[in-house]
Write a protein that holds these residues in place. Sequence first.
Motif, PDB file in Angstrom:
ATOM      1  N   UNK A 230       0.854  -1.195   0.000  1.00  0.00           N
ATOM      2  CA  UNK A 230       0.000   0.000   0.000  1.00  0.00           C
ATOM      3  C   UNK A 230       0.882   1.235   0.000  1.00  0.00           C
ATOM      4  N   UNK A 231       0.259   2.397  -0.131  1.00  0.00           N
ATOM      5  CA  UNK A 231       1.012   3.652  -0.263  1.00  0.00           C
ATOM      6  C   UNK A 231       2.034   3.832   0.843  1.00  0.00           C
TER       7      UNK A 231
ATOM      8  N   UNK B  21       6.010  13.133   1.140  1.00  0.00           N
ATOM      9  CA  UNK B  21       5.277  11.879   1.001  1.00  0.00           C
ATOM     10  C   UNK B  21       3.998  12.031   0.170  1.00  0.00           C
ATOM     11  N   UNK B  22       3.401  13.244   0.275  1.00  0.00           N
ATOM     12  CA  UNK B  22       2.134  13.478  -0.424  1.00  0.00           C
ATOM     13  C   UNK B  22       2.242  13.304  -1.925  1.00  0.00           C
ATOM     14  N   UNK B  23       3.422  13.600  -2.511  1.00  0.00           N
ATOM     15  CA  UNK B  23       3.533  13.548  -3.974  1.00  0.00           C
ATOM     16  C   UNK B  23       3.576  12.112  -4.484  1.00  0.00           C
TER      17      UNK B  23
ATOM     18  N   UNK C  38       1.115  10.028  -4.132  1.00  0.00           N
ATOM     19  CA  UNK C  38      -0.216   9.624  -4.613  1.00  0.00           C
ATOM     20  C   UNK C  38      -0.519  10.038  -6.043  1.00  0.00           C
ATOM     21  N   UNK C  39      -0.244  11.307  -6.423  1.00  0.00           N
ATOM     22  CA  UNK C  39      -0.438  11.622  -7.850  1.00  0.00           C
ATOM     23  C   UNK C  39       0.389  10.696  -8.731  1.00  0.00           C
TER      24      UNK C  39
ATOM     25  N   UNK D  29       1.223   7.597  -8.140  1.00  0.00           N
ATOM     26  CA  UNK D  29       0.555   6.296  -8.220  1.00  0.00           C
ATOM     27  C   UNK D  29      -0.586   6.319  -9.242  1.00  0.00           C
ATOM     28  N   UNK D  30      -1.338   7.435  -9.227  1.00  0.00           N
ATOM     29  CA  UNK D  30      -2.464   7.534 -10.176  1.00  0.00           C
ATOM     30  C   UNK D  30      -1.942   7.590 -11.610  1.00  0.00           C
ATOM     31  N   UNK D  31      -0.841   8.351 -11.791  1.00  0.00           N
ATOM     32  CA  UNK D  31      -0.255   8.428 -13.135  1.00  0.00           C
ATOM     33  C   UNK D  31       0.171   7.049 -13.626  1.00  0.00           C
TER      34      UNK D  31
ATOM     35  N   UNK E 226      -2.796   5.123 -14.586  1.00  0.00           N
ATOM     36  CA  UNK E 226      -3.314   5.561 -15.890  1.00  0.00           C
ATOM     37  C   UNK E 226      -2.526   4.935 -17.031  1.00  0.00           C
TER      38      UNK E 226
ATOM     39  N   UNK F 164      -8.449  -2.887  -3.057  1.00  0.00           N
ATOM     40  CA  UNK F 164      -8.596  -2.687  -1.608  1.00  0.00           C
ATOM     41  C   UNK F 164      -8.468  -4.033  -0.901  1.00  0.00           C
TER      42      UNK F 164
ATOM     43  N   UNK G  76      -5.431   0.346   0.292  1.00  0.00           N
ATOM     44  CA  UNK G  76      -5.374   0.120  -1.153  1.00  0.00           C
ATOM     45  C   UNK G  76      -3.990  -0.419  -1.485  1.00  0.00           C
TER      46      UNK G  76
ATOM     47  N   UNK H 271      -1.149  -1.801  -4.119  1.00  0.00           N
ATOM     48  CA  UNK H 271      -0.739  -1.646  -5.520  1.00  0.00           C
ATOM     49  C   UNK H 271       0.121  -2.825  -5.922  1.00  0.00           C
TER      50      UNK H 271
END
Lengths: 911, 110
Positions: free
Chosen positions: B27-28, B47-49, B51-52, B54-56, B59, B67, B77, B79
Motif C-alpha cells: 500500500x502507499x 510523502x504526499x507527492x 499519490x499523484x 501512483x495515479x499516473x 493511468x 482494496x 489500497x 498496488x
Amino acid sequence: MTLFTRIARLFGRRRFEDELDEEMRFHLEQSIERNLERGMSPIEARRQAMKEFGGIDQAKEESRDAWGVRLITDFIRDLRYAAKSLARVPGFTLIAVFTLSLGIGVNAIMYSFVRDAVLKPLARDKQLNLVEIYNSRADTDRDYRRWSYREYENLLAHEGLFQNVAAQSFSEQAVGQGEDLQGRFICMVSANYFDVVGVKPIQGRFFTDEEAAPDAMQPVAVANHTFWQRTGGGSDFVGSTIRVNKTEYTVIGITPEGFVGLNTSIGPDVWLPLGMNEAVFGRSIKDAVLYPLNLVGSLPRGMPLEAAKARLASVNQHLNDQALPEDNGPRQLIIAPPSRNNLGNNQPRDESYLELFAILSMCLAATVLIVACLNLTNMILARGTNRRKEIAIRLSLGASRGRIVRQLATEGMLLSLLGGAVGLYLSYWAGEAMLAFALEFFAASKFVLSVQPYFDVSIIGVTLAFCALATLAASLGPALRITRPDLVEDIKRQGSGGGAGSNWRRFFSLGNSLVMLQIALSLAMLFAAALFVRSANSIAYMDQGYETEGQVVAHLDYGLTDLDETGLETRQNELLRHMAGVSGEDNVALSSSVPYNFELNWRPIYRADGRQNATETDPYGPKFWAGHTAVSETYFDTLNIPVLRGRTFTYAESTQADGPKVAIIDTQLAELLFDDVDPLGQYIYLGEDAAASGDPTHAMEVVGIVRSPREEIFRRNAPERIYRPFGQARPRNLYLHVASRDEIQEIATLRRELRQFDDATPVLFIRPLASFIELNINTLLIKMAGITFGVFGGVALVLAIVGVYGVKSHAVSSRTREIGIRMALGARSVDVMGLILRQGTLQAAVGIGIGVTLAVGTSRILSAMLYESSGSNTPTLIGSAVILLAAVLTACWVPARRATRVDPAITLREE
Amino acid sequence: MSKKKNSLLQGTVDLLILSTLRAEDRHGWGIQQRIEQIGSEALSLKQGSLYPALIRLGNAGLIESEWRTTENGRRAKYYSLTAAGRKRLEIEVGQWREFSTSLNLLIESA
C-alpha cells in the motif's frame, strides 16, 4: 486541459474523492503510529507526520489532475472504439443517424421559429420595457384611433410615466421608379424611434432631431437590410438615392439584419423622417386634426405593466386637458405589450396565443425526438442482443460494468452528435427552402420579410442539448439493460414465452404499442397533408365567379403624376382606347380593386325609399354593407363576370364624371335590399352622406345585376358587391385588366404598350390576375400547412418504419432460440416468416385502424379550414393506408428473413 | 518548478515506486517505508507527492490497485505491478544501469 479535467471530474468524482481521502488518512495514521513508537508525544508525532507528508491539499489537487487526465484518455479510447464498432455496422449507423437527425432537425427548426417569433422579441420588449400606446373613447374599448402629432408632443412633454415615446406611421407608397416602381410599405418615424426600439445602424446613421422635426423636409431615408440586399447589397448604398412617390431620398443608414421594427415577420422597405410627411401625404404633420401616428413608449426599467397601467390616469388627464373638440374626446389611454404583427393597427390585440403556440409546437417537436429515441432504443437493444457475447467477454476480462455502460453511452453520444450535425444541416436546408418560398411571395407583396440569421450560439446550444437528451434516452437505458447481471434470466424469460396470455402481453408490449401508435399518427398526419395539398390544388380550379386564366393586371398609380382632374380623365380614357386598339375592345378594362387583394372598399348602401322604415339607430332606413368597386363599361366582359339581368354600363356612363348616376349590384345585395320589388330601375344611396342628404339627384339607379366574384378562400360566399361607373369615381390608383390567351406573353406586351403609350405611365406592377389567388396569404397558409403536415407525416412515417424494424429485429434476435427449436422440430422458412409477419400485419392493422379513426376526426376538424374539395376523401385515405401497410410489411420482412436464416444447430449449441 | 526538472524528478520517483513493487504488493504507506529504508536522504521527498504518481502509473497501465485488509485488520489500497509494469521496470533498470556504468567510467577515468 483544466477545463476538460473539470468536465471529466463530473463522472465518478465522489467515489474517487472518498478513496483518495481514505488512502491518505491511512498513510498519515500509519506515520503517526510509527512516530509514537519512536517515543514522540502525540502532538509531536502528528506534527512530524504532517510535515513529512507535505501539503495534503496540494497532493490531492495533483492526484485529481492526474485522475482527470485518465478519464479523458479513456473517453478518447471509447470514442475511437465506438467509431470503429459503428463503422462495422454501416446499415445500423445510417438508420440510427437518420432517425436522430430527423428528430433533432425538427426540433432545431421549430426552435428557430420560436426563437425568432417569440423569444427574441420577448427578450427585447422585456429589456427595453416597451409598450404600444393606443387610445379609445373614454370608458369603452371601442372607437379606437391613432394619434395626432400634437397629442404625441403632449405625451412627450408629460414626464409622469414614459421614459420615452416614439411615433411611427405606416403606409403603402410607390417606391422606386421606371421598371422598378412598386407599391411597398414604408414607415415614417420620429427621430428617437430607433433609440426606443433599441437598434443601431450597421452602416451610416439614423435620423437627427432636425431631420425628423415637423416640416423639416429633409429628404433622407433609412433602408431595411433586406431591401438593401434586394437592390444588390452594394457597398455604396449609403449615399445613394431611393425614390418614394415623387421625391428622391438620400439613404443615410441601414438597419441590422432581421430588424423590421417591433414586428417579427413583416416590415417596411424604408423608414422616412416624420419631417417629410407633407411630401408623402400632402399634409403637414403639424396639422392639428391629422391622426396618423402609432406610438410606442418605453416604461422605466423594471416597472411591471400593471404598475404602469395604474399610473395611466394622470397621463390621461394631462392629454384630455389639452384636447381639441375635433379629438372626439374624452379619450382613454391604453397600453399593451408590443404586437408582433402590427402594421398600423389602432387597437391592441391579444397575442398571448403566440407563446402558447410556441410551447405547443415545441412539445410536438419534442415528441418527435422522443419517439425517434425510443425507436432507436429498440434498434440498440436488438443490436445489443447480438453484442452480448462481446460484452460478456469484456466483463469477464475484468472491465467494470460502469466502464462498459460508459463505453456504450459514448457510442450513443457519437450517434447523437452525428444525428445532431446532420439534423442541424437538414433544418437549415429546410429553413432556407421555406425562406425561398416565402421570399418569392414577399417579392410580389408590399412588405419586407424579416430574415433572421439561422445559426447563432443558441441554436447550436439547443441542438447540443437535444443531442444530450437523445444520448440519455436512446443509449443509457439499453446500456444498463444489456450489461445487466441477470442477463441469462432475461434471455430465458423472453425465449420461453409461449402461453396465450403472454402472447397477448407481447402483442401489446411497450415497444409494440408505441409502434402501433406511430403507425396511427403517421397515417393521420399524412392524410391531413394530402387534404391540404388537395385543397390548395383545388383552389386553382375552383369557380371564382370570374375568369382567372389569361388575365393580366397592371397596377397604375396616377397619384405619382402631376395630372389634374381633367388631365387624369383624358389620360385614362386615352389609355383605355389605346389598349383596346391593341388587345380588342372587350378585352381591356379599368377597375379600382382586384379580388383577393385585401382592398375591398366596404360602403354602406341604403334604399332611396328606405326612410319609411327608419329607426332610431338607422335614421335613413336599413343599412347594408357592400364592397365597392369602380369599373369601366367593358369590365364584366373582360373578366367574364356574368351579368344576370339588366345591362352593363354604357361608354358615356363609364367615361364621364357627370353622367347619369347608375350602379350594378350583385344578386345577394339585390335580395337584401329589394326583397319585395324588382331591383332593376330602383334607386339606392351609396354612403352615409348621400343617404343623409335625401337628395334624389344623389341616388343611383340599379341598371344591372351580376353574380358576385369571390374575394377570399375561407369565406364560403362571395361578398355583397356594388359597382359604379369608373368615370364617376375616377380613382388615381387603378388597375388595368387585359384578357389574352398567353399571360406571360401578355405581360411583356402590356409593359411595352404602356411605355409606348406614355413613358411616364406610373406602373407599380404587371401580374397575372391568378397570381392574386396563388399568392394570397390564405392560399399560402393552406400550402404551408400542407407542407408542414407532409413533412411531419413523412418524418412520422419514417420513424414508424424504423420503429417497426427495430422492434421486429429485437424480437427476432431475442427469439433466436425459440426459432431454432421450431426449425429443428421441422418448421419451414415459410412458417417462421409467417410467424413474424403475421404479428406485424396484425399490429399494422390495429395501428391503421386507429389511424383511420384519427384521420376521419382530423378531416372533420380541418373541414372548417379547408376549401371543400370536390369528391370523396375515401380514396386518399385508402391510398395512404395501403402505402403505410406496404412500408410496415417491408420493415417486418427484413428481420423475418433474418429469422429464416437461423441455423438450428448453431443456435442450440450456443445456448 | 520548471517542466523539465519536474519530468526528471517524476521519472525517478516512478522508477523508485515500480522497483518497490517488484517483490511484493504494497500500500502507499508501505511503498513510502520501503523507499525510506533503501533510500538516502537525497531521495527523500514529500510523502504526499507519492499519490499523484501512483495515479499516473495506474493511468499508464503499469500498476493496478485493489482494496485489501492489512495484517492488523485495516482496509488499505494495495498496488501491484501489471505485466506491462514489470516489463517497463526491467527496461528502465537496464537503462539506468547502463547510464550509471558509463557515468562511473567517465568519472573514474577523468
